[in-house]
Design an enzyme around this catalytic site. Structure first.
Site, short mmCIF file in Angstrom:
data_model
loop_
_atom_site.label_atom_id
_atom_site.label_comp_id
_atom_site.label_asym_id
_atom_site.label_seq_id
_atom_site.Cartn_x
_atom_site.Cartn_y
_atom_site.Cartn_z
N THR A 137 8.21 4.42 74.67
CA THR A 137 7.03 4.72 73.84
C THR A 137 7.25 5.97 73.00
O THR A 137 8.04 6.85 73.38
CB THR A 137 5.80 4.95 74.75
OG1 THR A 137 4.73 5.53 73.99
CG2 THR A 137 6.11 5.90 75.91
N ASP A 138 6.51 6.09 71.90
CA ASP A 138 6.62 7.31 71.08
C ASP A 138 6.03 8.52 71.80
O ASP A 138 6.27 9.66 71.40
CB ASP A 138 5.95 7.11 69.71
CG ASP A 138 4.44 6.94 69.77
OD1 ASP A 138 3.90 6.71 70.87
OD2 ASP A 138 3.79 7.04 68.71
N GLU A 139 5.25 8.27 72.86
CA GLU A 139 4.64 9.41 73.57
C GLU A 139 5.67 10.29 74.24
O GLU A 139 5.36 11.42 74.63
CB GLU A 139 3.61 8.91 74.60
CG GLU A 139 2.42 8.29 73.93
CD GLU A 139 1.17 8.22 74.79
OE1 GLU A 139 1.12 8.84 75.86
OE2 GLU A 139 0.23 7.51 74.37
N TYR A 162 1.83 10.02 82.46
CA TYR A 162 2.31 8.73 81.93
C TYR A 162 3.53 8.93 81.04
O TYR A 162 4.59 8.32 81.26
CB TYR A 162 1.20 8.01 81.13
CG TYR A 162 1.75 6.93 80.22
CD1 TYR A 162 2.27 5.75 80.74
CD2 TYR A 162 1.79 7.12 78.82
CE1 TYR A 162 2.81 4.77 79.90
CE2 TYR A 162 2.33 6.16 77.98
CZ TYR A 162 2.83 4.98 78.53
OH TYR A 162 3.38 4.03 77.70
N LYS A 166 7.49 7.78 81.50
CA LYS A 166 8.21 6.91 80.55
C LYS A 166 9.46 7.61 80.02
O LYS A 166 10.50 6.98 79.82
CB LYS A 166 7.30 6.51 79.38
CG LYS A 166 6.16 5.57 79.74
CD LYS A 166 6.61 4.19 80.18
CE LYS A 166 7.24 3.38 79.07
NZ LYS A 166 7.55 1.98 79.53
#
Ligand code: NAD
Ligand code: DAU
Length: 350
Positions: A137-139, A162, A166
């Protein structure tokens, strides 16, 4: 590695998708069954609260779709599936995916996202799977200020349990490439929207609350920005990474549709012809990332990928999908969802 040439060239690939009963998984399975009809798709999913196997009920009699209920962290089961189904490639989407839940309880995020990914990677290494696509994810990049875009070389700086889980999984996958020469490709995508998204996430939460004339809880000042991408465009991006990605590489996907949360909420109310008095600014998310925006030029250049949906039409179509599926909403918003909703929003909306 087992016959690396199979990926991207063979008609009859056997692909294990994990988390296929979730939001992105459902859209990936449905789309790939029609776009790659000769492939066999095996879907391994634990069926957490976020899963809905009924999304794929019409594939039950499809001989090229196989569902296996189970945890990616179950070493024995995963190895058995890889060997018995002669899996060529793995697309790993299974994860605990909601930031707010990771703030309420981080433990399961470490268990499923970090340990689960490592167990799956080990099993794939043993089984000599030809390619492993890690859906990240870009997070993992953390938060941007008012300007700039995330590129694949932006340093990782995850903020929430989270995103940290990831980032760990993403880096472990890349470590298996560097250390064990496994064929691993990582994708990092921005915020998805579209049909079948569980209504804990912003867009379906705003739509389903507005449909019931309930308050729309907007965190903080509503000025946080997300770069929205239609889930179908993410599905075509993952497919391109699987077929054309280079081992050891990372690809960003994004829709070039930066929007402030408050503007998205207002757009949804306008489409549903509901009053803006339903908007309620509530206590902010802890550690709330301010802005995400993606530079997807590498995926466009190297994978020949580009997003096909524009945000305004995609959002309107998504609102229509929820309006047309009241039973689906009713089912997902009952049971466990009520407990979570009360815990997350009880004090905020009181
Ligand atoms: P989701 O929560 O809707 O679905 C997750 C699925 O994984 C569910 O079906 C769940 O049952 C399954 N699952 C969870 N833990 C499991 C385990 N231990 N073993 C087997 N199955 C398990 O999530 P989503 O929004 O569809 O996201 C899918 C993937 O894409 C995630 O890895 C997420 O980090 C990533 N991602 C999501 C977005 C987004 O905007 N939603 C953007 C970029 C990347
Ligand atoms: O960027 C990719 C990520 O996007 C994925 O990796 C995650 O799995 C996915 O959940 C999503 O994370 P976000 O935290 O950005 O999405 P969420 O839908 O939870 O929130 C979007 C924005 O809306 C964010 O700024 C927080 C805000 N928000 C969210 C909720 C649930 C609100 O203002 N009110 C809410 O009730």
């Amino acid at each position: 590695m087992r016959e690396a040439a199979r990926v991207g060239t063979e008609m009859d690939m056997r692909v294990l998708v994990t988390g296929g009963c979730g939001f992105i998984g459902t859209n990936v399975v449905r789309r790939w069954r029609s776009e790659r009809p000769d492939w066999t798709l095996v879907n391994l999913d634990k069926l957490t609260y976020a899963a809905n196997p009924e999304n794929l009920a019409d594939l039950e009699r499809d001989p090229k779709y196989i569902f296996v209920r189970g945890d990616v962290g179950n070493e024995e089961l995963v190895s058995h599936v890889l060997e018995s189904r002669k899996i060529d490639a793995v697309v790993h989407m299974a994860a605990e995916s909601h930031v707010d839940r990771s703030i309420l309880g981080p433990g399961i995020f470490i268990e499923s996202n970090v340990r689960g990914t490592q167990v799956l990677l080990d099993a794939c290494k043993r089984a000599k799977v030809s390619r492993f696509v890690m859906v990240s994810t870009d997070e993992v990049y953390g938060s941007l200020g008012p300007t700039g875009l995330f590129t694949e070389s932006t340093p990782l700086a995850p903020s929430s349990p989270y995103s940290a889980s990831k980032a760990a999984a993403d880096l472990i996958a890349l470590a298996y490439h560097h250390t064990f020469e496994m064929d691993v490709v990582v994708t990092r995508c921005s915020n998805n929207y579209g049909a079948f998204q569980f209504p804990e996430k912003f867009i379906p939460l705003m739509i389903t609350n507005a449909m019931r004339d309930e308050s729309l809880p907007v965190y903080g000042d509503g000025g946080n920005v997300r770069d929205w991408i239609h889930v179908d465009d993410h599905a075509t991006g993952i497919l391109a990474a699987l077929e054309k990605g280079k081992a050891g590489e990372t690809y960003n996907f994004g829709g070039s549709s930066e929007r402030r949360n408050i503007d998205v909420a207002k757009q949804i109310l306008a489409q549903l012809k509901k009053p803006e008095t339903l908007l309620k600014f509530v206590q902010d998310r802890a550690g709330h990332d301010r802005r995400y925006a993606i530079d997807a030029s590498k995926a466009k250049r190297d994978l020949g990928w580009s997003p096909a949906h524009d945000f305004e039409n995609g959002l309107a179509e998504t609102v229509r999908w929820y309006v047309g599926h009241p039973e689906w909403i009713e089912k997902t918003r009952s049971g466990e969802y009520r407990n979570y909703y009360d815990k997350q929003y009880g004090a905020r909306l009181a």
